[in-house]
Design a protein around this motif. Structure first.
Motif, PDB file in Angstrom:
ATOM      1  N   THR A   1       4.829  -2.114  -0.820  1.00 56.66           N
ATOM      2  CA  THR A   1       5.200  -3.388  -1.416  1.00 56.66           C
ATOM      3  C   THR A   1       6.713  -3.582  -1.391  1.00 56.66           C
ATOM      4  OG1 THR A   1       5.126  -4.707  -3.438  1.00 56.66           O
ATOM      5  CG2 THR A   1       5.264  -2.336  -3.717  1.00 56.66           C
TER       6      THR A   1
ATOM      7  N   ILE B   1      -2.912  -2.006 -13.502  1.00 57.91           N
ATOM      8  CA  ILE B   1      -2.283  -1.530 -12.267  1.00 57.91           C
ATOM      9  C   ILE B   1      -0.783  -1.565 -12.512  1.00 57.91           C
ATOM     10  CG2 ILE B   1      -1.829  -2.005  -9.822  1.00 57.91           C
ATOM     11  CD1 ILE B   1      -4.604  -3.295  -9.673  1.00 57.91           C
TER      12      ILE B   1
ATOM     13  N   LEU C   1       3.064  -0.211 -10.678  1.00 56.87           N
ATOM     14  CA  LEU C   1       3.768   0.421  -9.563  1.00 56.87           C
ATOM     15  C   LEU C   1       4.674   1.556 -10.036  1.00 56.87           C
ATOM     16  CD1 LEU C   1       4.392   0.319  -6.498  1.00 56.87           C
ATOM     17  CD2 LEU C   1       6.233  -1.297  -7.051  1.00 56.87           C
TER      18      LEU C   1
ATOM     19  N   VAL D   1      -4.109   2.528 -13.013  1.00 55.33           N
ATOM     20  CA  VAL D   1      -4.008   3.034 -11.649  1.00 55.33           C
ATOM     21  C   VAL D   1      -2.586   2.784 -11.163  1.00 55.33           C
ATOM     22  CG1 VAL D   1      -4.856   2.838  -9.285  1.00 55.33           C
ATOM     23  CG2 VAL D   1      -6.453   2.623 -11.205  1.00 55.33           C
TER      24      VAL D   1
ATOM     25  N   GLY E   1      -0.052   1.936  -8.474  1.00 59.90           N
ATOM     26  CA  GLY E   1      -0.098   1.280  -7.170  1.00 59.90           C
ATOM     27  C   GLY E   1       0.455  -0.123  -7.265  1.00 59.90           C
ATOM     28  N   ASP E   2       0.465  -0.831  -6.150  1.00 62.48           N
ATOM     29  CA  ASP E   2       1.005  -2.191  -6.147  1.00 62.48           C
ATOM     30  C   ASP E   2      -0.113  -3.193  -6.408  1.00 62.48           C
ATOM     31  OD1 ASP E   2       0.295  -3.815  -3.465  1.00 62.48           O
ATOM     32  OD2 ASP E   2       0.422  -1.669  -3.011  1.00 62.48           O
TER      33      ASP E   2
ATOM     34  N   THR F   1      -2.521  -4.805  -3.408  1.00 61.77           N
ATOM     35  CA  THR F   1      -3.543  -4.112  -2.619  1.00 61.77           C
ATOM     36  C   THR F   1      -4.366  -3.090  -3.399  1.00 61.77           C
ATOM     37  OG1 THR F   1      -1.990  -2.378  -1.919  1.00 61.77           O
ATOM     38  CG2 THR F   1      -2.143  -4.342  -0.522  1.00 61.77           C
ATOM     39  N   THR F   2      -3.875  -2.622  -4.539  1.00 61.40           N
ATOM     40  CA  THR F   2      -4.553  -1.547  -5.267  1.00 61.40           C
ATOM     41  C   THR F   2      -5.855  -2.055  -5.882  1.00 61.40           C
ATOM     42  OG1 THR F   2      -2.442  -0.495  -5.758  1.00 61.40           O
ATOM     43  CG2 THR F   2      -4.318   0.137  -7.116  1.00 61.40           C
TER      44      THR F   2
ATOM     45  N   VAL G   1      -9.113  -1.406  -8.489  1.00 60.52           N
ATOM     46  CA  VAL G   1      -9.623  -0.735  -9.682  1.00 60.52           C
ATOM     47  C   VAL G   1     -11.141  -0.879  -9.688  1.00 60.52           C
ATOM     48  CG1 VAL G   1      -9.624  -0.757 -12.210  1.00 60.52           C
ATOM     49  CG2 VAL G   1      -7.498  -1.189 -10.956  1.00 60.52           C
TER      50      VAL G   1
ATOM     51  N   ASN H   1      -6.269 -10.109  -4.097  1.00 62.59           N
ATOM     52  CA  ASN H   1      -6.651  -8.924  -4.851  1.00 62.59           C
ATOM     53  C   ASN H   1      -7.236  -9.294  -6.206  1.00 62.59           C
ATOM     54  OD1 ASN H   1      -6.892  -6.094  -4.946  1.00 62.59           O
ATOM     55  ND2 ASN H   1      -4.991  -5.879  -6.093  1.00 62.59           N
TER      56      ASN H   1
END
Length: 247
Positions: A2, A68, A70, A90, A92-93, A96-97, A99, A128
């Motif tokens: 990202t 989520i 980052l 979680v 991540g970005d 795209t991430t 859950v 997303n």
């Protein structure tokens, strides 16, 4: 990968203190009321959950919340308030991430979609959100309206806060559709100021609506703030709600 800038441990450790006013019940209750009403009996997913300024009190109201994030340091601060079983996060970005499971509500507050510095990534963020929503679920964004009306010819900066402890102003790149928020914050009483800056891609409401349409979402509501005040030509921010069709 990202384009969002990664928040450091130092920033994470002072974030809650700097946002104390915006985390007070008076400031936060309208946000929690709005989100809890949309979540209903379902689960909520917060993109860029940070230190849990919104997610933790929403969970305390009985809404199952996941997040989520980052920045691992930001998530570590959240972990001091709620454990993984209570509020799973979680790393991540938000573009795209994934859950596990479905949600009746996905939300993104406090101008944070601007942290994605390209249009493609912002579209991916909407996609997303749609990916996580159950049919009939909603995606909510809180975002400032770009204050370009305040820019006379030749000017590229707009102040948004001038106080004894903080000076904040945005500088705009009108070609790239980006801004940099500059902060000068006084630490302690010795008169010294700490400088910080962050980049964002500013987005108009109409552009967000097109992103939502690309992701298969439909605009349901746009208001000026979390209290539901009407959105007008003079509104400096908006809270927008898009719905995933049932069929």
């Amino acid at each position: 990968m990202t384009s969002s800038e990664l928040w450091s441990r130092e920033t994470a450790e002072r974030y809650d203190a700097e946002e104390a006013e915006n985390s007070s019940p008076a400031a936060l209750n309208p946000t929690l009321d709005f989100l809890a009403r949309l979540a209903g009996d379902g689960r909520a997913l917060e993109f860029a959950i940070g230190t849990g300024r919104v997610g933790v009190p929403l969970r305390e109201r009985g809404v199952p919340v996941a997040g989520i994030e980052l920045s691992e340091p930001m998530a570590a601060v959240l972990r001091t308030k709620a454990d993984e079983e209570t509020l799973p996060v979680v790393i991540g970005d938000m573009a795209t991430t994934v859950v596990p499971g479905e949600f009746t509500l996905v939300y993104l507050v406090y101008n944070t979609i601007g942290n994605l510095l390209t249009q493609d990534e912002q579209v991916a963020c909407f996609e997303n959100a749609a990916r996580h929503l159950a049919p009939g679920g909603r995606f909510v964004i809180e975002l400032a309206v770009p204050p370009l009306r305040f820019l006379p010819p030749g000017q590229v900066a707009v102040a948004f806060d001038v106080s004894d402890r903080h000076l904040g102003f945005d500088t705009f790149d009108l070609v790239q559709q980006t801004l940099v928020s500059h902060h000068f914050t006084r630490d302690g009483e010795d008169g010294r100021y700490r400088r910080g800056a962050c980049r964002q891609r500013y987005v108009w409401p109409a552009e967000l609506d097109l992103m939502a349409r690309i992701a298969g979402l439909e605009l349901e509501q746009r208001v000026a703030d979390w209290t539901g005040a009407p959105f007008t030509a003079d509104s400096d921010q908006h809270v927008s709600v898009w719905r995933k069709p049932v069929a």
